[in-house]
Design an enzyme around this catalytic site. Structure first.
Site, PDB file in Angstrom:
ATOM      1  N   ARG A  80       0.782  -1.329  -0.013  1.00 17.81           N
ATOM      2  CA  ARG A  80      -0.087  -0.006   0.002  1.00 17.81           C
ATOM      3  C   ARG A  80       0.960   1.154  -0.128  1.00 17.81           C
ATOM      4  O   ARG A  80       0.298   2.381  -0.694  1.00 17.81           O
ATOM      5  CB  ARG A  80      -0.989  -0.071   1.128  1.00 17.81           C
ATOM      6  CG  ARG A  80      -2.032  -0.868   1.158  1.00 17.81           C
ATOM      7  CD  ARG A  80      -3.230  -0.904   2.021  1.00 17.81           C
ATOM      8  NE  ARG A  80      -4.338  -1.374   1.607  1.00 17.81           N
ATOM      9  CZ  ARG A  80      -5.314  -1.717   2.480  1.00 17.81           C
ATOM     10  NH1 ARG A  80      -5.225  -1.706   3.600  1.00 17.81           N
ATOM     11  NH2 ARG A  80      -6.218  -2.533   2.018  1.00 17.81           N
ATOM     12  N   LYS A  87     -19.953 -15.786   2.781  1.00 16.44           N
ATOM     13  CA  LYS A  87     -21.494 -15.497   2.783  1.00 16.44           C
ATOM     14  C   LYS A  87     -22.129 -14.860   1.725  1.00 16.44           C
ATOM     15  O   LYS A  87     -21.677 -13.954   1.026  1.00 16.44           O
ATOM     16  CB  LYS A  87     -21.571 -14.487   4.004  1.00 16.44           C
ATOM     17  CG  LYS A  87     -21.336 -15.292   5.096  1.00 16.44           C
ATOM     18  CD  LYS A  87     -21.500 -14.334   6.287  1.00 16.44           C
ATOM     19  CE  LYS A  87     -21.758 -14.731   7.864  1.00 16.44           C
ATOM     20  NZ  LYS A  87     -21.924 -13.922   8.677  1.00 16.44           N
ATOM     21  N   GLY A 108      -8.772  -7.696  -1.075  1.00 17.75           N
ATOM     22  CA  GLY A 108      -8.947  -8.568   0.102  1.00 17.75           C
ATOM     23  C   GLY A 108      -8.766  -9.874  -0.322  1.00 17.75           C
ATOM     24  O   GLY A 108      -7.673 -10.109  -0.727  1.00 17.75           O
ATOM     25  N   GLY A 155     -13.669  -3.694   0.406  1.00 18.52           N
ATOM     26  CA  GLY A 155     -15.008  -3.004   0.276  1.00 18.52           C
ATOM     27  C   GLY A 155     -15.272  -1.951  -0.616  1.00 18.52           C
ATOM     28  O   GLY A 155     -16.308  -1.837  -1.229  1.00 18.52           O
TER      29      GLY A 155
HETATM   30  P1  AMP Z   1     -15.045 -13.432   2.480  1.00 18.49           P
HETATM   31  O1  AMP Z   1     -14.315 -12.647   3.486  1.00 18.49           O
HETATM   32  O2  AMP Z   1     -16.528 -13.431   2.518  1.00 18.49           O
HETATM   33  O3  AMP Z   1     -14.593 -13.034   1.178  1.00 18.49           O
HETATM   34  O4  AMP Z   1     -14.669 -14.814   2.750  1.00 18.49           O
HETATM   35  C1  AMP Z   1     -13.424 -15.523   2.742  1.00 18.49           C
HETATM   36  C2  AMP Z   1     -13.136 -16.585   3.388  1.00 18.49           C
HETATM   37  O5  AMP Z   1     -14.143 -17.494   3.047  1.00 18.49           O
HETATM   38  C3  AMP Z   1     -11.915 -17.299   3.389  1.00 18.49           C
HETATM   39  O6  AMP Z   1     -11.250 -17.203   4.708  1.00 18.49           O
HETATM   40  C4  AMP Z   1     -12.129 -18.773   3.149  1.00 18.49           C
HETATM   41  O7  AMP Z   1     -11.569 -19.646   3.977  1.00 18.49           O
HETATM   42  C5  AMP Z   1     -13.410 -18.846   3.472  1.00 18.49           C
HETATM   43  N1  AMP Z   1     -14.343 -20.116   2.526  1.00 18.49           N
HETATM   44  C6  AMP Z   1     -14.346 -19.994   1.273  1.00 18.49           C
HETATM   45  N2  AMP Z   1     -15.073 -21.419   0.904  1.00 18.49           N
HETATM   46  C7  AMP Z   1     -15.311 -21.772   2.221  1.00 18.49           C
HETATM   47  C8  AMP Z   1     -16.193 -22.967   2.533  1.00 18.49           C
HETATM   48  N3  AMP Z   1     -16.461 -23.866   1.579  1.00 18.49           N
HETATM   49  N4  AMP Z   1     -16.635 -23.303   3.935  1.00 18.49           N
HETATM   50  C9  AMP Z   1     -16.234 -22.226   4.770  1.00 18.49           C
HETATM   51  N5  AMP Z   1     -15.340 -21.441   4.590  1.00 18.49           N
HETATM   52  C10 AMP Z   1     -15.136 -20.728   3.422  1.00 18.49           C
END
Ligand code: AMP
Length: 378
Positions: free
Chosen positions: A39, A176, A330, A353
């Site tokens: 950064r 999510k 991210g 974000g």
């Molecule tokens: P996010 O912060 O929503 O972009 O999610 C990223 C995180 O999702 C990463 O740390 C991954 O380990 C987790 N992730 C990806 N696939 C899965 C899965 N099938 N089950 C649980 N966690 C997951």
């Protein structure tokens, strides 16, 4: 000027002027040491241009989430030391968030911040989705412009909304659906297809009536996913899954638990943790055939080497495709770097974000403030 967004050249002569630069120096720290100075380096083109053109430059940034003005763990000292090596002419203010006025967008704090400065430059893309004092305040008072990094992010990400080379495919992953629903809905308006992997895929699979076992599932989003699946755009979902069996633990292979390739129905006690090899091959084809690909979110728990294959395959396809490739900030930026393909991408966003919000809304508070500043000054 891109779309009314003033750039450095629009400031007029900067020689002898005092310029306040809002940068995003929110670097990862471990034990008071910077673990990744990307950064800081990302702001150098802007800082160097100003210095080379004779300006006196003062940079400012937030760092972490300090509990108060005495929270030494959020001091800018490590950043100051690195900046002194990379751009010794540039001054650096203390952590903006030491003052409550930063997040509260307090006019008195803005007045203190701009005191003694003639011009303002925002190069903090990763913070421009927040209407904080240092982002939206200075453009109300000083002639202002977007730095090189901010201008490039706006050009690329707004370009995706306007005139993407088709077919335009978005690869969505991560944990999510609820976190990314707004951006998924906005993307469905502009893309030709969406590819869904990661934890969020299981809520979509549940919406199709499949069993999800102990996988991540947002029961309250199942109906929403059904509505999205019924829409006119193609949504590619996993056709096979890598799952961890009963007794297994993430990040702990010694705990046991079988790892198996299964179809789209996850048995009780099993957890879907990555897309399977068949799905990785299908998703790879979609990426290779695309004109533009936006990737946001890992396909599995890639931090555990047992479940990195799906995300690695996507990273490889992103490097191989002739499509215009954009990686949201991210986790996907971290994955692209880990798999050594970050430099093969056309654009890796510096803001997680902020990049999603810009794609979703088509604007950010920080960009609007700069455009309004330029419009006021004619
Ligand atoms: P996010 O912060 O929503 O972009 O999610 C990223 C995180 O999702 C990463 O740390 C991954 O380990 C987790 N992730 C990806 N696939 C899965 C899965 N099938 N089950 C649980 N966690 C997951």
């Amino acid at each position: 000027m891109i779309d009314g967004l003033p750039e450095l050249e629009d400031l007029g002569p900067v020689s002898g002027k005092s310029v306040l630069v809002r940068a995003d120096f929110n670097v990862p720290l471990s034990g008071g040491r910077i673990t990744d100075d990307l950064r800081i380096k990302a702001a150098l083109p802007t800082l160097r241009w100003l210095v080379d053109n004779g300006a006196k430059v003062t940079a400012c940034s937030h760092l972490g989430r300090p509990k108060g003005p005495d929270d030494a763990s959020a001091s800018m000292a490590p950043v100051k030391a690195r900046l002194a090596e990379l751009a010794p002419e540039v001054e650096l203010l203390e952590n903006l968030r030491y003052d409550k006025g930063e997040e509260g967008n307090d006019p008195a704090f803005v007045a203190r911040l701009i005191e003694g400065h003639d011009l303002f430059v925002n190069d903090a893309f990763g913070a421009s989705h927040r209407a904080h004092a240092s982002i939206v305040g200075p453009p109300e008072h000083l002639p202002s412009a977007a730095g090189r990094l901010l201008a490039r992010e706006a050009e690329v990400l707004l370009g995706l909304r306007r005139n993407p080379r088709r077919p335009f495919v978005a690869i969505m992953g991560g944990s999510k659906v609820s976190d990314k629903l707004g951006v998924i809905e906005a993307l469905l308006e502009i893309v030709d297809a969406i590819v869904v992997g990661g934890g969020m895929a299981f809520t979509f699979l549940a919406a199709q009536g499949h069993r999800t076992g102990s996988s991540l599932l947002e029961a309250d989003m199942v109906e929403t996913c059904q509505r999205l699946l019924a829409g006119p755009k193609t949504i590619h979902l996993p056709e096979d899954i890598t799952a961890l069996g009963p007794g297994g633990k993430l990040f702990d292979p010694a705990a046991g638990g079988e790892v198996r390739q299964i179809g789209v129905n996850v048995p009780d006690g099993w957890m879907g943790v990555d897309i399977g090899p068949g799905t990785a091959a299908v998703f790879t084809d979609v990426i290779l055939d695309a004109g533009t690909v936006l990737w946001n979110g890992p396909m599995g728990v890639f931090e555990d080497p047992r479940f990195e294959a799906g995300t690695r395959a996507i990273a490889g396809a992103m490097a191989e495709t002739r499509a215009f490739t954009v990686v949201g900030g991210g986790d996907s930026a971290a994955a692209a770097k880990e798999f050594g393909v970050d430099t093969d991408m056309d654009h890796v966003s510096t803001g997680g974000g902020a990049s999603l919000e810009l794609i979703e809304q088509g604007d950010l508070p920080g960009l609007a403030a700069l455009r309004e500043s330029a419009a006021r000054r004619g």
